[in-house]
Design an enzyme around this catalytic site. Structure first.
Site, PDB file in Angstrom:
ATOM      1  N   VAL A  70     -33.629  41.643  29.322  1.00 28.15           N
ATOM      2  CA  VAL A  70     -32.549  41.772  28.874  1.00 28.15           C
ATOM      3  C   VAL A  70     -32.266  42.615  27.863  1.00 28.15           C
ATOM      4  O   VAL A  70     -31.314  43.425  27.826  1.00 28.15           O
ATOM      5  CB  VAL A  70     -32.175  40.185  28.617  1.00 28.15           C
ATOM      6  CG1 VAL A  70     -30.806  40.363  27.823  1.00 28.15           C
ATOM      7  CG2 VAL A  70     -32.132  39.260  29.774  1.00 28.15           C
ATOM      8  N   ALA A  71     -33.234  42.923  27.126  1.00 26.88           N
ATOM      9  CA  ALA A  71     -33.315  43.741  25.781  1.00 26.88           C
ATOM     10  C   ALA A  71     -33.251  45.390  26.223  1.00 26.88           C
ATOM     11  O   ALA A  71     -32.405  45.981  25.761  1.00 26.88           O
ATOM     12  CB  ALA A  71     -34.241  43.594  24.817  1.00 26.88           C
ATOM     13  N   ILE A  91     -32.147  46.538  29.228  1.00 25.64           N
ATOM     14  CA  ILE A  91     -31.046  47.006  29.896  1.00 25.64           C
ATOM     15  C   ILE A  91     -29.656  46.711  29.153  1.00 25.64           C
ATOM     16  O   ILE A  91     -29.460  45.654  28.716  1.00 25.64           O
ATOM     17  CB  ILE A  91     -30.918  46.170  31.265  1.00 25.64           C
ATOM     18  CG1 ILE A  91     -32.142  45.973  32.047  1.00 25.64           C
ATOM     19  CG2 ILE A  91     -29.594  46.320  32.149  1.00 25.64           C
ATOM     20  CD1 ILE A  91     -32.248  45.109  33.017  1.00 25.64           C
ATOM     21  N   GLU A 112     -26.570  45.944  29.258  1.00 24.52           N
ATOM     22  CA  GLU A 112     -25.479  45.578  29.913  1.00 24.52           C
ATOM     23  C   GLU A 112     -24.443  45.402  29.320  1.00 24.52           C
ATOM     24  O   GLU A 112     -23.182  45.095  29.897  1.00 24.52           O
ATOM     25  CB  GLU A 112     -26.005  44.076  30.398  1.00 24.52           C
ATOM     26  CG  GLU A 112     -26.009  42.947  29.279  1.00 24.52           C
ATOM     27  CD  GLU A 112     -27.460  42.956  28.625  1.00 24.52           C
ATOM     28  OE1 GLU A 112     -28.263  43.869  28.735  1.00 24.52           O
ATOM     29  OE2 GLU A 112     -27.489  42.019  27.353  1.00 24.52           O
ATOM     30  N   ASP A 161       6.037  73.564  28.999  1.00 23.55           N
ATOM     31  CA  ASP A 161       7.381  73.894  28.895  1.00 23.55           C
ATOM     32  C   ASP A 161       7.858  74.408  27.400  1.00 23.55           C
ATOM     33  O   ASP A 161       7.487  73.877  26.538  1.00 23.55           O
ATOM     34  CB  ASP A 161       8.231  72.537  29.572  1.00 23.55           C
ATOM     35  CG  ASP A 161       9.695  73.088  29.787  1.00 23.55           C
ATOM     36  OD1 ASP A 161       9.819  74.426  30.173  1.00 23.55           O
ATOM     37  OD2 ASP A 161      10.641  72.174  29.757  1.00 23.55           O
ATOM     38  N   ASP A 206       9.144  67.622  33.422  1.00 22.75           N
ATOM     39  CA  ASP A 206      10.327  66.688  33.273  1.00 22.75           C
ATOM     40  C   ASP A 206      11.089  66.161  34.373  1.00 22.75           C
ATOM     41  O   ASP A 206      11.789  65.328  34.366  1.00 22.75           O
ATOM     42  CB  ASP A 206      10.967  66.881  31.866  1.00 22.75           C
ATOM     43  CG  ASP A 206      11.828  68.096  31.948  1.00 22.75           C
ATOM     44  OD1 ASP A 206      11.782  68.925  33.039  1.00 22.75           O
ATOM     45  OD2 ASP A 206      12.283  68.541  31.259  1.00 22.75           O
ATOM     46  N   ASP A 261       8.936  68.492  39.454  1.00 26.18           N
ATOM     47  CA  ASP A 261       7.702  68.908  38.608  1.00 26.18           C
ATOM     48  C   ASP A 261       6.493  68.019  39.037  1.00 26.18           C
ATOM     49  O   ASP A 261       5.475  68.183  38.732  1.00 26.18           O
ATOM     50  CB  ASP A 261       7.938  68.591  37.157  1.00 26.18           C
ATOM     51  CG  ASP A 261       8.666  69.793  36.495  1.00 26.18           C
ATOM     52  OD1 ASP A 261       8.987  70.848  36.861  1.00 26.18           O
ATOM     53  OD2 ASP A 261       9.461  69.565  35.289  1.00 26.18           O
ATOM     54  N   ASN A 296     -31.033  41.990  20.232  1.00 27.35           N
ATOM     55  CA  ASN A 296     -30.135  42.364  21.066  1.00 27.35           C
ATOM     56  C   ASN A 296     -28.844  42.115  20.955  1.00 27.35           C
ATOM     57  O   ASN A 296     -28.045  43.087  21.414  1.00 27.35           O
ATOM     58  CB  ASN A 296     -30.706  41.959  22.439  1.00 27.35           C
ATOM     59  CG  ASN A 296     -30.073  42.904  23.654  1.00 27.35           C
ATOM     60  OD1 ASN A 296     -29.959  44.081  23.491  1.00 27.35           O
ATOM     61  ND2 ASN A 296     -29.749  42.298  24.623  1.00 27.35           N
ATOM     62  N   ASP A 326     -27.717  44.972  17.881  1.00 26.77           N
ATOM     63  CA  ASP A 326     -27.275  46.105  19.091  1.00 26.77           C
ATOM     64  C   ASP A 326     -25.624  46.167  19.012  1.00 26.77           C
ATOM     65  O   ASP A 326     -24.967  47.346  18.983  1.00 26.77           O
ATOM     66  CB  ASP A 326     -27.509  45.970  20.374  1.00 26.77           C
ATOM     67  CG  ASP A 326     -29.363  46.286  20.450  1.00 26.77           C
ATOM     68  OD1 ASP A 326     -29.944  46.557  19.539  1.00 26.77           O
ATOM     69  OD2 ASP A 326     -29.789  46.365  21.666  1.00 26.77           O
TER      70      ASP A 326
END
Length: 884
Positions: A279-280, A282, A284, A326, A613, A617, A707, A711
């Site tokens: 888990v740490a 990756i 996610e 323009d 505009d 266009d 984590n 993080d």
């Protein structure tokens, strides 16, 4: 059946006067009674459903499985911590998604189509959602029909109804038609206009007979919701990166578990460590963090008048190398003012503000034709319509020829609307005992279809010498950056066909008007050039007018850098593409030329931004990498085809948006590199300790805590970092450039390895303080707890401090400003407070298996935590010296 009722019957039933429209009070009452004019979309997700969506992730399932196992073997504290981490992670995800959803809702509200409506006797532009039954809607080419209408007036009106009928050819409309058959198909109801269809030609007016879900399209609508959940290219790349890292991390975890089996370690402890490490390792949280940074970024951009409709546009903005803009209203003030007018052998200046000026007979006829051949309004300083037409109406006002008076005295009974091919507009107005055609447009086109001239009140034959005289004055005006328009008329005894209006005219004269450059544009062009971006002017004006403005703004240096649409047509696509780099100004171009210009620039690898505009266009806006529509003068079609809308129609806003886009991309990159460094640090610390049969320096719950806190908070704070002031001094980013280009990947590996090594070093010093080392066979639990506390604090602290160094890859924190991102300072302070709380509060310390450190060890862990930051800052000093 409104289509079977006459205009009078429909208006009586709706209780509205078409000349004045509804009153504001009546409109408000009807809005409260019938509700807003918008179709129902799909129901919003509840917070509960959002919460459970956050749990639908393979890694979360693994964690929940680990929690069940810990409960089964009686480790209730670990189970509670794992569940708390899962819940906190889900809550953070819900908050981020909710914020992103709110930001996008706000942007959608800003991009709600607007409509011209007559209320209180005046034509106003309002949000389509505010339209009510009985409102009188004004339609012109390029506007979406905002509700179902019974037409009460039409002039060559054509409406594209494929959304309802499937027919791609526009339907011709006639307000005077009646249809008795109750089974008349929608496509044959020529006296009706329907919601979400598009006016493509002519003009008209209609009374609203149905809104929202009562409209024809409302009856068949099941969902009206843009897919705002589509991932941007950057998010997709990061999602793929996360999956790749995930497979690597899971592989490492399986390897750790196998090694632990051979080393006969505590399998339960290693099982939790392996899961928490997965888990740490990756990231996610990457997609969620990217989503919130993009959403907050586009919200911030909306405050500088740039509404980004599609999130991928934010990424593309940072790579823009060509801005095709323009001229009128974007580079200039969009406040056209007539400064000169000319009738044969009579050139005069117009006083700037003075009202009640006197004019001779020919001059009055010139102004009368201009005012009558105009759809703009101007009263009490307020105007609606095209700025060029507004300038003509203002000119009439100055000479006591007020629009309201002229239009009521000389009623319009027919017209031939302006189009970009003819460059003319004509109206047929009732005179005392006859009719008169009034035509305005490009003087060269008018001279082509004229056979007479008005001179001193007399109509005389138009000679070639006289034509040359008109063209000579027009060219002199153009050389002075004036826009030139001519006017002509033709008397007729009866109503004539629109095609016959523009034949055998009598030319009256010309006017010269100017739209001065915006004051701030010149500085923005200098800024764009220093950022490696080439500004390009594209205009329908004459070459001389365009080049004069371009020179003043610094876009072009000479007329040799300009080319006209006619000259483009003479070149092959290959030749034009080869020579495109030589041009900075494109004059007298049609919408078709704009597509060729975009393609030619793109053929050289440029990322092109294009403004537009008009209805025509849309192809060039779609073809460009970033299509930019004008929010004020832009039609609904151009806004629909664009990626970004400028609410102030200002070139400087495009440059500011590019700057913002570059900073948003850089902020996302900072967050990603920071997260990867942190995750790598955790992997290094655990993997090396397992590989060499050392005690594990961090427990599963400690890893999960770090984590979540050290993080996520700094990563989000880095995502909203204030922009780099020097970001526009660099060249545009190559869109194909790797996310880890320019040493970013190497920096992530070095940073992560250093953080992991320092974590192990802190753990080692904690053991050594009690006379143990990595090789000791039996280490008391209290010693391990103390050493792990030191590793726990160093891992968290080094990540928190390291986030400061991540703000800029080359500038020191002192150059960037230590306190210029208070969100990051707050994240660091909160992170350390939470670390201290976990260590000092007894029940938390017991749960996380940590304890309070001595004063000396606090000094040591703080010193270790500062090393990554210090080394990073020293490396920046060497880099800047090498560059100098």
């Amino acid at each position: 059946m409104w289509f079977s009722k006459s205009q009078e019957e429909a208006l009586n039933e709706l209780n509205v006067n078409p000349a004045t429209g509804l009153t504001t009070t009546e409109a408000k009452a009807r809005l409260e009674k019938y509700g807003a004019n918008k179709l129902k979309g799909k129901p919003k997700k509840s917070l509960i459903s959002l919460f459970f969506e956050q749990l639908q992730d393979m890694l979360i399932y693994v964690l929940l499985g680990a929690a069940v196992i810990t409960v089964a073997i009686g480790e209730y504290v670990d189970a509670v911590i794992i569940l708390l981490v899962v819940v906190l992670n889900a809550v953070i995800g819900v908050v981020q998604e909710y914020k992103a959803e709110k930001a996008i809702e706000a942007l959608q509200a800003m991009t709600t189509p607007r409509s011209l409506v007559r209320r209180d006797g005046e034509v106003k532009e309002i949000n389509s959602e505010e339209i009510v039954l009985g409102d009188i809607i004004v339609l012109d080419a390029g506007r979406f029909v905002p509700a179902d209408l019974r037409l009460i007036e039409s002039a060559n009106l054509q409406i594209e109804e494929s959304a309802l009928t499937g027919e791609s050819v526009p339907s011709e409309k006639n307000a005077d038609d009646l249809h008795e058959d109750p089974k008349t198909p929608i496509g044959d109801k020529s006296n009706m206009a329907f919601m979400s269809t598009l006016a493509t030609y002519g003009r008209g007016e209609g009374a609203v007979i149905a809104t929202a879900m009562d409209t024809e399209i409302g009856k068949i609508a099941t969902i009206l919701d843009e897919d705002i959940e589509e991932m941007t290219p950057l998010q997709k790349r990061l999602d793929e990166l996360g999956k790749t890292l995930g497979f690597i991390a899971i592989g490492i975890c399986v390897l750790i578990f196998i090694i632990a089996l051979f080393q006969k370690r505590d399998l339960f402890e290693m099982f939790l460590t392996a899961i928490s490490l997965a888990v740490a390792a990756i990231p996610e949280g990457l997609p969620a963090i990217v989503a919130i940074v993009l959403a907050l970024g586009v919200t911030r951009m909306s405050k500088i008048n740039a509404i980004v409709k599609k999130l991928p546009a934010v990424e593309t903005l940072g790579s823009v190398s060509i801005i095709c803009s323009d001229k009128t209203g974007t580079l200039t003030q969009n406040k056209m003012t007539v400064v000169k007018f000319y009738t044969f052998d009579n050139l005069k200046d117009v006083q700037a503000e003075a009202m009640g000026q006197t004019a001779e007979q020919d001059e009055k006829e010139l102004m009368k034709s201009f005012v009558l051949c105009s759809d703009a309004t101007y009263e009490n300083g307020q105007s609606t319509g095209d700025p060029t037409e507004v300038a003509l109406v203002v000119l009439g006002d100055k000479y006591n020829l007020a629009r309201r008076t002229l239009h009521s005295e000389y009623k319009r009974v027919g017209e031939r609307p302006f189009d970009s091919d003819r460059k003319l507009m004509s109206t047929l107005n009732k005179e005392e005992n006859a009719y008169r055609v009034h035509t305005k447009g490009a003087i060269d086109n008018i001279l082509t279809i004229s056979k007479n001239a008005l001179v001193n009140g007399q109509v005389i034959p138009l000679t070639e010498e006289m034509k040359a005289n008109y063209l000579k004055i027009a060219e002199e005006m153009s050389d002075n950056a004036l826009r030139v328009l001519g006017a002509a008329f033709k008397d007729t005894v009866s109503i004539i066909d629109p095609e016959a209006m523009e034949k055998d005219l009598t030319v009256i004269g010309i006017v010269g008007m100017i739209d001065p450059p915006r004051l701030e544009v010149k500085d923005s062009i200098v800024e764009a050039k220093s950022a490696g971006i080439t500004p390009i002017m594209i205009t329908g004006d004459h070459k001389n007018t365009a080049v004069a403005i371009a020179k003043e703004l610094g876009i072009a240096a000479s007329i040799q850098q300009s080319i006209t649409g006619a000259e483009i047509d003479e070149l092959s696509d290959e030749e034009f593409s080869r020579r495109i780099k030589d041009y900075r100004v494109f004059a007298r171009v049609s919408p078709e030329h704009k597509v060729k210009i975009v393609q030619a620039f793109q053929s050289h690898g440029n990322i092109v931004s294009m403004t537009g505009d008009g209805v025509n266009d849309a192809p060039s806006l779609k073809k460009a990498d970033i299509g930019v529509a004008m929010g004020i003068t832009g039609t609904d079609v151009s806004k629909g085809a664009s990626d970004m809308i400028l609410t102030d129609d200002n070139f400087s806003t495009i440059v500011h948006a590019i700057e913002e886009g570059r900073n948003i991309y850089n902020n996302i990159k900072k967050s990603v590199i920071f997260l990867l460094s942190c995750n790598l640090g955790e992997v290094v610390a655990i993997f090396i300790s397992v590989l060499f049969f050392w005690p594990v320096p961090l427990l599963a719950t400690q890893l999960l805590w770090i984590n979540l806190i050290t993080d996520t908070l700094p990563a989000i704070a880095l995502g909203v970092d204030p922009g780099d002031k020097d970001v526009m001094k660099k060249k545009p980013r190559d869109p194909k450039e790797s996310f880890f280009a320019n040493g970013a990947g190497v920096r992530a590996i070095l940073g992560g390895t250093l953080i992991g090594a320092l974590t192990l070093a802190a753990f080692y010093f904690g053991l050594r303080e009690y006379g143990y080392s990595f090789g000791s066979k039996t280490i008391p639990e209290e010693v391990l707890t103390y050493a792990r506390t030191m590793a726990f604090v160093v891992l968290a602290g080094s990540q928190l401090f390291y986030s400061l160094a991540m703000r800029n890859p080359t500038k020191s924190i002192l150059q960037v400003g230590l306190f210029s991102n208070m969100y990051l300072i707050g994240a660091i302070v909160v992170g350390f407070i939470l670390q201290l709380v976990v260590i000092s509060v007894p029940f938390l310390a017991s749960a996380f298996k940590v304890q309070m450190l001595s004063a000396g060890d606090w000094g040591l862990v703080i010193l270790f935590s500062l090393i990554p930051l210090a080394l990073k800052e020293i490396a920046k000093l060497f880099m800047s010296e090498r560059e100098n």
